[in-house]
Design a protein around this motif. Structure first.
Motif, PDB file in Angstrom:
ATOM      1  N   THR A 130       0.556  -0.891   0.273  1.00 55.64           N
ATOM      2  CA  THR A 130      -0.372  -0.213  -0.317  1.00 55.64           C
ATOM      3  C   THR A 130       1.022   1.284  -0.383  1.00 55.64           C
ATOM      4  O   THR A 130       2.251   0.909   0.362  1.00 55.64           O
ATOM      5  CB  THR A 130      -0.672  -0.245   1.843  1.00 55.64           C
ATOM      6  N   ARG A 155     -10.146   0.476  -2.781  1.00 54.84           N
ATOM      7  CA  ARG A 155     -10.383   1.242  -1.233  1.00 54.84           C
ATOM      8  C   ARG A 155     -10.942  -0.011  -0.596  1.00 54.84           C
ATOM      9  O   ARG A 155     -11.737  -1.157  -0.561  1.00 54.84           O
ATOM     10  CB  ARG A 155     -10.648   2.679  -1.152  1.00 54.84           C
ATOM     11  N   HIS A 156      -9.906  -0.661   0.455  1.00 60.18           N
ATOM     12  CA  HIS A 156     -10.401  -1.808   1.183  1.00 60.18           C
ATOM     13  C   HIS A 156      -9.835  -1.307   2.546  1.00 60.18           C
ATOM     14  O   HIS A 156      -8.730  -0.215   2.790  1.00 60.18           O
ATOM     15  CB  HIS A 156      -9.942  -3.099   0.984  1.00 60.18           C
ATOM     16  N   ASP A 157     -10.548  -2.345   3.714  1.00 57.68           N
ATOM     17  CA  ASP A 157     -10.372  -1.957   5.075  1.00 57.68           C
ATOM     18  C   ASP A 157      -8.282  -2.489   5.470  1.00 57.68           C
ATOM     19  O   ASP A 157      -7.724  -1.780   5.920  1.00 57.68           O
ATOM     20  CB  ASP A 157     -11.002  -2.271   6.067  1.00 57.68           C
ATOM     21  N   PRO A 162      -5.704   2.690  -4.578  1.00 54.78           N
ATOM     22  CA  PRO A 162      -7.234   3.421  -5.290  1.00 54.78           C
ATOM     23  C   PRO A 162      -6.684   4.257  -6.222  1.00 54.78           C
ATOM     24  O   PRO A 162      -7.450   4.228  -7.114  1.00 54.78           O
ATOM     25  CB  PRO A 162      -7.604   4.223  -4.598  1.00 54.78           C
ATOM     26  N   THR A 192     -17.561   3.648  -9.455  1.00 57.56           N
ATOM     27  CA  THR A 192     -16.199   3.149  -7.999  1.00 57.56           C
ATOM     28  C   THR A 192     -15.541   2.098  -8.967  1.00 57.56           C
ATOM     29  O   THR A 192     -15.990   1.430 -10.009  1.00 57.56           O
ATOM     30  CB  THR A 192     -17.639   2.801  -7.120  1.00 57.56           C
TER      31      THR A 192
END
Length: 296
Positions: A130, A155-157, A162, A192
């Motif tokens: 990341t 986008r992800h936890d 992105p 998106t």
């Protein structure tokens, strides 16, 4: 669908108890005490690919390779590409640079000793390169990897960059080195970028939508996609692990449907290894021993 486009088929070779979703429930120190299922599940995928005469890239976890070297040899002997999935399946941004470097070199050397040929590709645990861990690309470059496939432009936890390019590109590392990046596929819809590359998303979305998204990428962008799966995802009888509701949903959702959907996917699209897709794209040139950006 554009039949001429060949897509990258990839398998992240790890066992069901090694996934990041359950890292708080099962320590790597306990892995050797758990009955493995990765060998048989991977053989089942190999049989499935052989029936359809498909070659894939297998990103093999070093821990798995150390315990099942015959499995790695078999993957190579069948003509598939063997690539690295690191050693201990830890999130890169939770590791120090020294630990990441040691594990990366250890895994690469282990795989190369087994198959007696260079390992060109790398994929980090849970796509954990990341913005926080872009430094890992320099270590991959120094280790001799020619391409990486760890960046998810969503986008992800747990992962994601992105604003990263959505298709293969030559990435510049923080230290100004160059390495080919084959990002995980996302689908642009209603402003998106939707993750659509495989795994839990393949089990979550109905198959008609996955097929629609991949066809749209072919038709409107004329680019190949990259698909990933884990051996445990075709094993609905695997033991259940206690974890959070979200983790259990991500891991167990639609396991019974995954193999059937995979069979449909392999019939609906053309696939090959990552190196093959990169070279056939016309942007890259390479052999079993090397891979580089085409210039001129």
């Amino acid at each position: 669908m554009t039949d001429k486009l060949i897509n990258a088929l990839t398998v992240d070779v790890e066992d069901y108890f090694q996934v990041s979703a359950f890292s708080k429930n099962i320590s790597p120190c306990d892995w050797d005490s758990i009955a493995p299922r990765v060998e048989q599940n991977t053989h089942n995928l190999l049989d499935m690919f052989a029936e359809k005469n498909i070659v894939a890239t297998f990103f093999v976890l070093g821990w798995v390779a150390e315990r099942f070297p015959k499995l790695v040899k078999k993957i190579n002997e069948l003509g598939h590409e063997v690539a690295s999935h690191g050693y201990s399946h830890q999130l890169i941004y939770n590791q120090s640079r020294d630990v990441f470097r040691e594990e990366t070199l250890r895994s690469k050397e282990l795989l190369e000793n087994i198959i007696q040929k260079p390992v060109l590709g790398y994929r980090g645990a849970s796509y954990s390169i990341t913005k926080q861990s872009e430094w890992a690309l320099d270590i991959l470059f120094e280790a001799g990897f020619k391409y990486d496939s760890s960046i998810f432009p969503v986008r992800h936890d747990r992962y994601g960059i992105p604003d990263a390019p959505r298709f293969p590109y030559l990435a510049e590392t923080p230290q100004k080195n160059k390495i080919i990046e084959f990002p995980l596929t996302s689908f642009k819809i209603m402003g998106t970028q939707l993750p659509i590359a495989g795994g839990g998303y393949f089990r979550l979305f109905p198959y008609w939508f996955t097929r629609f998204a991949f066809n749209k990428i072919h038709e409107t962008e004329n680019r190949p996609f990259i698909f990933y799966l884990h051996p445990w995802e075709i094993d609905p009888k695997q033991p259940r692990i206690k974890g959070s509701l979200l983790s259990r949903f991500r891991h167990y959702n639609n396991l019974k449907k995954c193999k059937i959907r995979l069979n449909r996917l392999l019939n609906d699209f053309e696939f090959s290894s990552v190196v093959d897709v990169l070279t056939k794209s016309g942007l890259y040139v390479g052999t079993d021993d090397d891979l580089s950006l085409k210039t001129g």
